[in-house]
Design an enzyme around this catalytic site. Structure first.
Site, PDB file in Angstrom:
ATOM      1  N   ARG A  59       2.384  12.752  10.716  1.00 47.61           N
ATOM      2  CA  ARG A  59       1.087  12.631  10.051  1.00 47.61           C
ATOM      3  C   ARG A  59       0.448  11.365  10.611  1.00 47.61           C
ATOM      4  O   ARG A  59       0.858  10.255  10.308  1.00 47.61           O
ATOM      5  CB  ARG A  59       1.276  12.512   8.540  1.00 47.61           C
TER       6      ARG A  59
ATOM      7  N   ASP B 230      -1.704   8.746  10.600  1.00 44.88           N
ATOM      8  CA  ASP B 230      -2.479   8.126   9.524  1.00 44.88           C
ATOM      9  C   ASP B 230      -3.749   7.479  10.067  1.00 44.88           C
ATOM     10  O   ASP B 230      -3.725   6.807  11.093  1.00 44.88           O
ATOM     11  CB  ASP B 230      -1.578   7.057   8.887  1.00 44.88           C
TER      12      ASP B 230
ATOM     13  N   HIS C  90      -1.571  12.000  -2.442  1.00 42.97           N
ATOM     14  CA  HIS C  90      -1.353  10.672  -3.026  1.00 42.97           C
ATOM     15  C   HIS C  90      -2.618   9.820  -3.034  1.00 42.97           C
ATOM     16  O   HIS C  90      -2.659   8.779  -3.669  1.00 42.97           O
ATOM     17  CB  HIS C  90      -0.245   9.952  -2.240  1.00 42.97           C
ATOM     18  N   ASP C  91      -3.646  10.226  -2.277  1.00 47.00           N
ATOM     19  CA  ASP C  91      -4.881   9.449  -2.197  1.00 47.00           C
ATOM     20  C   ASP C  91      -5.929   9.984  -3.170  1.00 47.00           C
ATOM     21  O   ASP C  91      -5.741  11.026  -3.795  1.00 47.00           O
ATOM     22  CB  ASP C  91      -5.438   9.506  -0.765  1.00 47.00           C
TER      23      ASP C  91
ATOM     24  N   ARG D 171      -5.194   4.830  -7.421  1.00 41.97           N
ATOM     25  CA  ARG D 171      -4.463   5.941  -6.777  1.00 41.97           C
ATOM     26  C   ARG D 171      -3.056   6.068  -7.344  1.00 41.97           C
ATOM     27  O   ARG D 171      -2.429   7.122  -7.230  1.00 41.97           O
ATOM     28  CB  ARG D 171      -4.401   5.722  -5.254  1.00 41.97           C
TER      29      ARG D 171
ATOM     30  N   ASP E 187       0.843  -1.203   0.000  1.00 42.95           N
ATOM     31  CA  ASP E 187       0.000   0.000   0.000  1.00 42.95           C
ATOM     32  C   ASP E 187       0.882   1.259   0.000  1.00 42.95           C
ATOM     33  O   ASP E 187       0.681   2.174   0.794  1.00 42.95           O
ATOM     34  CB  ASP E 187      -0.947  -0.019   1.210  1.00 42.95           C
TER      35      ASP E 187
ATOM     36  N   GLU F 172      -4.712  12.870  10.175  1.00 44.72           N
ATOM     37  CA  GLU F 172      -5.260  12.495   8.865  1.00 44.72           C
ATOM     38  C   GLU F 172      -6.586  11.800   9.149  1.00 44.72           C
ATOM     39  O   GLU F 172      -6.661  10.587   9.274  1.00 44.72           O
ATOM     40  CB  GLU F 172      -4.314  11.564   8.100  1.00 44.72           C
TER      41      GLU F 172
ATOM     42  N   HIS G 176      -2.516   0.461  12.044  1.00 42.58           N
ATOM     43  CA  HIS G 176      -2.243  -0.926  11.662  1.00 42.58           C
ATOM     44  C   HIS G 176      -0.758  -1.130  11.409  1.00 42.58           C
ATOM     45  O   HIS G 176      -0.006  -0.168  11.243  1.00 42.58           O
ATOM     46  CB  HIS G 176      -3.023  -1.295  10.394  1.00 42.58           C
TER      47      HIS G 176
ATOM     48  N   GLN H  81      -2.801  -5.421   6.166  1.00 43.77           N
ATOM     49  CA  GLN H  81      -2.652  -4.343   7.159  1.00 43.77           C
ATOM     50  C   GLN H  81      -3.537  -4.686   8.355  1.00 43.77           C
ATOM     51  O   GLN H  81      -4.760  -4.560   8.285  1.00 43.77           O
ATOM     52  CB  GLN H  81      -3.048  -2.995   6.543  1.00 43.77           C
TER      53      GLN H  81
HETATM   54  C1  GLC Z   1      -4.149   6.702   4.727  1.00 42.20           C
HETATM   55  C2  GLC Z   1      -3.187   6.874   3.588  1.00 42.20           C
HETATM   56  C3  GLC Z   1      -3.540   5.918   2.489  1.00 42.20           C
HETATM   57  C4  GLC Z   1      -3.483   4.508   3.019  1.00 42.20           C
HETATM   58  C5  GLC Z   1      -4.334   4.344   4.273  1.00 42.20           C
HETATM   59  C6  GLC Z   1      -4.031   3.071   4.995  1.00 42.20           C
HETATM   60  O1  GLC Z   1      -5.443   7.069   4.394  1.00 42.20           O
HETATM   61  O2  GLC Z   1      -3.179   8.198   3.151  1.00 42.20           O
HETATM   62  O3  GLC Z   1      -2.689   6.076   1.385  1.00 42.20           O
HETATM   63  O4  GLC Z   1      -3.942   3.605   2.042  1.00 42.20           O
HETATM   64  O5  GLC Z   1      -4.117   5.377   5.194  1.00 42.20           O
HETATM   65  O6  GLC Z   1      -2.785   3.160   5.636  1.00 42.20           O
END
Ligand code: GLC
Length: 628
Positions: A276, A278, A387-388, A507, A135, A320, A178, A246
Site C-alpha cells: 500500500r 502511502d 482507519h482514516d 481518527r 501517527d 493510496e 516520509h 514525519q
Molecule cells: C496515509 C495514511 C494516514 C496517515 C498518512 C500519513 O494517508 O492512511 O493514516 O496519517 O498517510 O502517513
C-alpha cells in the site's frame, strides 16, 4: 573506478547461473520504462550511469536472496497477471495491535478471516515506529525491523508463510513519502551528515517555504498546521506534509529512490505480497502547484513498478492517492508504462456516504460516470470505511457550484450534531470553518445509525444502510476491503479523548480493539452483530459465484425515476438496486425475469424497495425451447 558494464550485467552479476535467464527476460521487458523514467528523473546528473549500475547490482542481490517458494509464486502470477481481479478476492484491513495484540495474535485470527472469505489482509503499519506518538505507525523509524511491541522479523516470516498457506496475501504499507524524525536518515541529518540531510527538503529560512505555502494545501490544518517544521538541530525548516515528526523524503535525490526501492524489495522478500503505497500523490514538489499528482511522482512509481516486476512479479502495488476522481486513473499508468495494480477509489466511498446523508444518489451517479474502465490486470479498491477520515474534498468536482457548503452539510450530518435529527454518531475532522468540510470520522456502524438506534426499527434501518454500502463495495467491480470490526457492527471507540497524544486526532474514533464478545454472536440471527455478519456473508458468497462482479466486467447505471435509487448494472445480467432513502421507492426492471441472488425468488416488472433496501438480481436465462 567507474564501471562500464551495462545495467543488465550489473543486475545479473550477483545471481547464480540458474536464475539468470529469467532475470534477463524480465529485465528486457522492463528496460525501456525503467531507463526512460529514471533517466528523466536523474539522467542530467554526472553520476547517473554509475548510480544506475549500483542500483541494479543491489536489485540483483535482492533478487538472489528471494526465497524459492516466493519465486514459484511469482512464476504462477506472471502466467496469470490478473489473479487479483477476480470476484472471489476479498480484503480485510486491521491494526495489528487492535486485531490480535501482535503478529502472533493476528495469525490466531486466520480462521476468522477464512470464514469470511478473505484472501487479502492489509495490516496497518507494523514496522518499527517512532518512539512516542507515531501517527498510528505511519512515522516509520526502520523499514527493516518489525516494531518490537508487535513482534519480531521471525514472527513476520512465520505469519506470511501461514497466510500464504491459507490463500491470503499480506499487504503492508510502504510509507514512501516520509520517515520518522528518529529514522537513522533523520538522525544522521541532525548529526550533520550532508548526504543524509539531502534525503530531506530543508531550507535555511522561511523564504522558500513561504512561497510553497501559497499553493500547497494542508492535510491536518488543525492538528498539524503548515507544511514545514523548524528543526533546531539543523537550524533549518524541514518539509513535513503530515505531522511535524514525519519528514518528507526528497526524491530529487536518486539515493532516496534507491533506498526506498531496496526497502520495498527487502519487505517483498519477507513475504509481503501487496504494497500500500502511502500518500503517493505527495512524492514530488513543484513550486506554484499544490505539490500533488506531479508527473515526476508517476515516473517514480513506474520505475518502482518496473523494479518490482523484475525481482518479484507476483507482488502488487496499490496507490493510496486520496485525490479527486479525474486524477485517479493516472495511478494505473498506461499499457506501455504500467504503474499501480490497484488504486483506492475514495470518491466512490465518500459518495456512498454522501448518498446516505442526502438520500439521493446524485454524487454517486456522477462518480460512477467519471470512473473509466480499468486497464488490463488492474483493479479499483472499494471500501466502506478505513482507519482514516472520510475525506470530502475528493468530491469537489462532482459537488457542483455550492460544493463546499454541500459537503459541509454532509459532514454536519455525520457529526450527528444534537438536534440535527441525524442518526449518525461521528465527528467532523479538521474542518477550518463551519461552511467547509474536510473529513468525517466514526466507525461505519456509528455513522449508519446502529450506535444511536433505540428501537427495533431504527436498528433494522441501520443494518440495511450498512448492507447497502457494503453491497455497493462488493458489486462495484473492485477489490473490496472490509475494515476490521465492520463485519460485526463494532461502534466508535471514544477512549482516545482521554489520551493527550491522541485527543486532537478524531481518527482514533474508528480504531477500536476487536471485540471478541461480538464475534461470539456472529452466527446468531437475532443480535445486530449476527444479522450484519450473516448478511455480509450472504453477499460475499453470492459475489464469489458471479463472474459479472469481477473487477474488469463492464459496469453501467440504469435510469431510475428517483435519485434515491441506484440501479447498477454489471454486464447485462446482474443488477444491484439500492434505495438510499428512508422512503419506499419503486423501480421498473428491464424486460425479462430476474432472480434474487440472495433468496432465489423471481421478480419481473415493477418492484418495490423498502427504506434503505437493496436487491441483488440476476437475469434469468431464457429457457431454450425445443423446436416444435
Ligand atoms: C496515509 C495514511 C494516514 C496517515 C498518512 C500519513 O494517508 O492512511 O493514516 O496519517 O498517510 O502517513
Amino acid at each position: 573506478m567507474m564501471s562500464i558494464r551495462s545495467p543488465l550485467a550489473r543486475l545479473l552479476a550477483p545471481l547464480p547461473t540458474h536464475l539468470r535467464d529469467d532475470a534477463a527476460r524480465r529485465y528486457a521487458r522492463q528496460e525501456a520504462v525503467l531507463l526512460d523514467r529514471l533517466g528523466s528523473l536523474y539522467g542530467q546528473r554526472p553520476d547517473f550511469l554509475p548510480w544506475l549500475g549500483d542500483l541494479m547490482e543491489s536489485v540483483g542481490r535482492l533478487y538472489a536472496a528471494r526465497a524459492p517458494e516466493l519465486r514459484r509464486q511469482d512464476a504462477q502470477r506472471e502466467a496469470r497477471p490478473d489473479w487479483f481481479a477476480s470476484q472471489s478476492m476479498l480484503g480485510y484491513s486491521a491494526y495489528v495491535q487492535r486485531f490480535g495484540a501482535n503478529l502472533q495474535g493476528v495469525a490466531a485470527r486466520i480462521a476468522h478471516l477464512r470464514e469470511l472469505g478473505v484472501t487479502y489482509l492489509h495490516l496497518l503499519p507494523f514496522l518499527r515506529a517512532r518512539a512516542g506518538e507515531s501517527d498510528g505507525g505511519f512515522a516509520v523509524a526502520s523499514f527493516e525491523e518489525v516494531d518490537p511491541a508487535l513482534g519480531s522479523n521471525a514472527d513476520l516470516l512465520a505469519l506470511t508463510a501461514q497466510l500464504r498457506a491459507a490463500g491470503i496475501s499480506l499487504c503492508s504499507d510502504l510509507i514512501l513519502n516520509h520517515v520518522a524524525d528518529d529514522h537513522a536518515w533523520a538522525l544522521g541529518a541532525k548529526a550533520g551528515d550532508p548526504l543524509l540531510r539531502d534525503f530531506f527538503h530543508t531550507y535555511p529560512d522561511r523564504v522558500q517555504p513561504d512561497r510553497y505555502e501559497q499553493t500547497v494545501g494542508q492535510v491536518f490544518p488543525q492538528a498539524a498546521p503548515g507544511n514545514f517544521t523548524f528543526v533546531p538541530e539543523l537550524q533549518r525548516w524541514v518539509w513535513t506534509t503530515f505531522y511535524p515528526y514525519q519528514w518528507d523524503l526528497n526524491y530529487a535525490n536518486p539515493a532516496v529512490f534507491a533506498a526506498m526501492a531496496g526497502a520495498m524489495l527487502g519487505l517483498a522478500n519477507k513475504g509481503i505480497e501487496v504494497f500500500r503505497l502511502d500518500s503517493t500523490a505527495f512524492l514530488w514538489k513543484r513550486e506554484g502547484t499544490d505539490c500533488m499528482n506531479q508527473p515526476e511522482a508517476h515516473s517514480l512509481l513506474q520505475a518502482l513498478r518496473a523494479i518490482a516486476a523484475i525481482v518479484a512479479p507476483g507482488v502488487l502495488l496499490k496507490a493510496e492517492a486520496i485525490v479527486p476522481t479525474p486524477k485517479l486513473p493516472a495511478y494505473f499508468g498506461s499499457d506501455a508504462a504500467p504503474e499501480c495494480h490497484i488504486a483506492y477509489h475514495s470518491s466512490l466511498m465518500a459518495a456512498g456516504w454522501g448518498a446516505l446523508a442526502e438520500e439521493s444518489t446524485d454524487l454517486l451517479q456522477q462518480v460512477i460516470a467519471a470512473t473509466p474502465p480499468l486497464p488490463p490486470a488492474a483493479s479499483w479498491l472499494s471500501y466502506v470505511r478505513c482507519h482514516d477520515d472520510i475525506g470530502w474534498n475528493v468530491l469537489l468536482n462532482e459537488a457542483g457550484a455550492d460544493g463546499p457548503a454541500r459537503l459541509a452539510r454532509i459532514a454536519r450530518f455525520f457529526a450527528g450534531t444534537p438536534g440535527s435529527g441525524s442518526y449518525a454518531r461521528g465527528a467532523a475532522f479538521q474542518s477550518s470553518s463551519a461552511d467547509k468540510a474536510h473529513g468525517s470520522n466514526g466507525m461505519a456502524a456509528s455513522l449508519a445509525g446502529l450506535e444511536s438506534a433505540t428501537t427495533v426499527q431504527e436498528q433494522e434501518y441501520a443494518l440495511r444502510r450498512l448492507l447497502l454500502l457494503h453491497g455497493l463495495a462488493l458489486s462495484f467491480g473492485a477489490l473490496p476491503v472490509l475494515y476490521m470490526g465492520d463485519e460485526l457492527g463494532m461502534t466508535n471507540d471514544y477512549s482516545y479523548t482521554q489520551r493527550a497524544d491522541r485527543a486532537m486526532d478524531s481518527r482514533w474514533l474508528q480504531r477500536p480493539a476487536f471485540d471478541d464478545s461480538l464475534l461470539a454472536w456472529r452466527h446468531d440471527g437475532v443480535s445486530a452483530s449476527g444479522r450484519l455478519y450473516l448478511g455480509l456473508r450472504q453477499l460475499i458468497d453470492a459475489r464469489g459465484r458471479l463472474p459479472a462482479l469481477a473487477a474488469a466486467a463492464p459496469r453501467s447505471v440504469l435510469p431510475a425515476d428517483t435519485p434515491a435509487v441506484l440501479a447498477l448494472l454489471r454486464g447485462d445480467a446482474f443488477l444491484n438496486l439500492s434505495n438510499f432513502s428512508g422512503a419506499s421507492q419503486r423501480f421498473t426492471l428491464p424486460a425479462g425475469e430476474w432472480r434474487n441472488s440472495l433468496d432465489g425468488s423471481v421478480l419481473a416488472g415493477t418492484v418495490g424497495l423498502q427504506p434503505w433496501h437493496m436487491l441483488w438480481l440476476e437475469r434469468e436465462q431464457e429457457q431454450k425451447r425445443e423446436p416444435a
